[in-house]
Design an enzyme around this catalytic site. Structure first.
Site, PDB file in Angstrom:
ATOM      1  N   SER A  12      -9.896  -0.595   7.115  1.00 29.17           N
ATOM      2  CA  SER A  12      -9.329  -0.522   5.763  1.00 29.17           C
ATOM      3  C   SER A  12      -8.611  -1.759   5.260  1.00 29.17           C
ATOM      4  CB  SER A  12      -8.389   0.669   5.650  1.00 29.17           C
ATOM      5  OG  SER A  12      -9.149   1.825   5.465  1.00 29.17           O
ATOM      6  N   LYS A  48       0.861  -1.193   0.000  1.00 36.01           N
ATOM      7  CA  LYS A  48       0.000   0.000   0.000  1.00 36.01           C
ATOM      8  C   LYS A  48       0.894   1.238   0.000  1.00 36.01           C
ATOM      9  CE  LYS A  48      -3.920   1.925   2.649  1.00 36.01           C
ATOM     10  NZ  LYS A  48      -4.786   1.730   3.829  1.00 36.01           N
ATOM     11  N   SER A  70      -9.785   1.711   2.814  1.00 35.57           N
ATOM     12  CA  SER A  70      -8.902   2.468   1.950  1.00 35.57           C
ATOM     13  C   SER A  70      -7.858   1.604   1.238  1.00 35.57           C
ATOM     14  CB  SER A  70      -8.179   3.554   2.748  1.00 35.57           C
ATOM     15  OG  SER A  70      -7.318   2.959   3.719  1.00 35.57           O
TER      16      SER A  70
END
Ligand code: GLN
Length: 515
Positions: free
Chosen positions: A178, A79, A154
């Protein structure tokens, strides 16, 4: 079966048996990215040459019979909220478009030491604020099961790339859901560890008392393998806890006996789609058939979770994001243009005889801060900064922030009481399968309500895992398991038991080839 459908554990066995090389594996995943990421948009950056060079180097060491780390040549996606030395780390924000961190996050160091092949950086909501990955300043990631829908957020890129066969493993972060929510919406396994289990050093902060890094993978066994690499105390993160890290990759295979699971009464109320409820109840039946006993429990303060989270998380964010002022960090406005405009404004005011107004104009430094932040941050981040600044302001601190901290304590106490009676709490991750892109993005409240079932674990600091447990209209559904602090082993073992008895985790979207 295509390597793109195999678990990391299976792939590792093949690597070790010499049946496949890391270069071949990396190439297969890079090809899948090339073919489908134009549509899925899971990755912000991929550097094929660097990934292949790294894979080759690991293959050479394996051939020379040199010792290899736990991940011995497996591709892992990251990420883009985690600092990678010398490599752009944008956090999904224009603010950090050109940011190249001078150091690696601790988890990146650990992944490198474990001989992972870092295959690319994945898309996310700006600074991890969001639940659909639509708040990225760069691109909107699509759900590989249905390109018109969100992968969740997210960590939407992180979940989508695993579901789409673009990486067997990826790293996400979870502040209010997330990791678990996108894992659920994409049909993969995602674990949010206990607060303090994994070092946050080098994770760009959103809400520091809630943020945790964790694995996304195709199976619980794979998540165990990856967590074993990530977990552990780190002197560089004073909130990381010095407790032993079990050999998750081995213990995950041990079934749990006499498992007592709790079903939260309040989880089955308004808003939960019948198909999701059915999938969760069916999953509970699976556990029963494996010998578990089930008990109704109550988490009475859970209903305040979303409200509490949306005070605490923005408050912390407003403080954390103060560093992006164009001086310490981040985008800086075009100063020449700014100075010229400022002079122009002043001259006009003076010419109109408005000298007081001219004197009240920002000084250039203040104006530079304001413009840099106005240009660098997107609308959701600005909304959070405003919410947080308001909640922390002198006149409102007690009514909002302090009160939220008290409710947070009650939420934690509810869990303590519940875990006296049960070993695991089982329930939904989301109220529905993946929603359509664009459906909620202009309605922040409905987007925040998506976090109903996930924020409480962050507020209490406990671990949770999401595993695939069904399908609704060809879209995956997730089951959430929650356990007391530092019982990741229990989560993983229970998840593995479920995956031994079901095949929901072996479903793939059509873009992942069978052979
Ligand atoms: N959806 C939540 C939010 O927008 C959670 C985000 C996260 O866990 N990073 O804050």
């Amino acid at each position: 079966m295509s390597v793109l459908r195999q678990s990391a554990t299976e792939l590792l066995a093949k690597l070790n048996a010499g049946e496949v090389t890391s270069v071949q594996l990396t190439q297969a995943h890079l090809d899948q990215i090339k073919q489908h990421d134009g549509q899925v948009k899971a990755f912000l950056r991929v550097d094929p040459a660097a990934a292949l060079a790294r894979a080759k180097e690991i293959d050479d060491r394996r051939k020379a019979k040199k010792p290899l780390g736990l991940l011995g040549g497996l591709p892992v996606a990251i990420k883009d909220l985690l600092c990678t030395e010398g490599e752009t780390t944008t956090c999904g924000s224009k603010m950090l478009e050109h940011f190249k961190p001078p150091y690696d996050a601790t988890v990146i160091k650990k992944l490198k030491a474990a001989d992972a092949v870092l295959i690319g950086k994945t898309n996310l909501d700006e600074f991890a604020m969001g639940g659909s990955t639509e708040n990225s300043a760069y691109q909107k990631t699509a759900n590989p099961w249905d390109l018109a829908r969100t992968p969740g957020g997210s960590s939407g890129g992180a979940a989508a790339c695993v579901a789409a066969g673009m990486a067997p493993l990826s790293i996400g972060t979870d502040t209010g859901g997330s990791i678990r929510q996108p894992a659920a919406l994409c049909g993969v396994t995602g674990l949010k560890p206990t607060y303090g289990r994994v070092s946050r050093f080098g994770l760009v902060a959103f809400a520091s008392s809630l943020d945790q890094i964790g694995p996304l993978a195709r199976t619980a066994e794979d998540a165990a393998l990856l967590l074993e690499v990530l977990a552990g105390h780190d002197p560089l993160d004073s909130t990381s806890v010095d407790v032993p890290v079990p050999k998750y990759s081995e213990t995950v295979k041990q079934p749990l006996k006499n498992l007592r699971i709790g079903l939260v009464r309040e989880h089955f109320g308004e808003g939960l789609e019948p198909e999701v409820e059915k999938a969760v109840r069916d999953a509970v039946e699976v556990y029963k058939s494996l010998g578990a006993t089930v008990k109704d429990i109550s988490l009475p303060h859970g209903k305040y979770g979303v409200a509490t989270y949306y005070i605490i998380a923005p408050s912390e964010a407003s403080s954390n994001l103060a560093r992006y002022d164009g001086v310490h960090y981040g985008h800086r406005t075009n100063e020449k243009q700014m100075v010229a405009e400022l002079a122009d404004e002043r001259n006009k005011l003076v010419a109109a005889g408005k000298t007081a107004a001219a004197e009240a104009l920002d000084n250039p430094l203040v104006r530079m801060y304001r413009r840099s932040r106005a240009e660098g941050f997107g609308p959701e981040v600005k909304r959070r900064i405003m919410l947080g600044t308001y909640a922390l302001s002198a006149g409102y601190y007690d009514a909002y922030y302090l009160k939220a901290l008290k409710v947070r304590r009650l939420i934690r106490q509810d869990y303590d009481v519940a875990f006296n009676e049960v070993d695991l709490i089982v329930g939904p991750v989301t109220t529905s399968p993946a929603f359509k892109l664009g459906e909620k993005v202009d309605d922040p409240l409905s987007m925040y309500l998506v976090d109903l079932y996930t924020v409480s674990a962050n507020l209490a600091g406990i671990g949770g895992i999401s595993i695939p447990c069904g399908m609704s209209r060809n879209l995956p559904l997730g089951l959430q398991l929650q356990a007391p602090p530092f019982e990741e082993e229990r989560l993983l073992r229970a998840a593995h038991m479920f995956q031994q008895a079901t095949d929901w985790h072996q479903q793939f979207p059509a873009m992942v080839p069978k052979a």
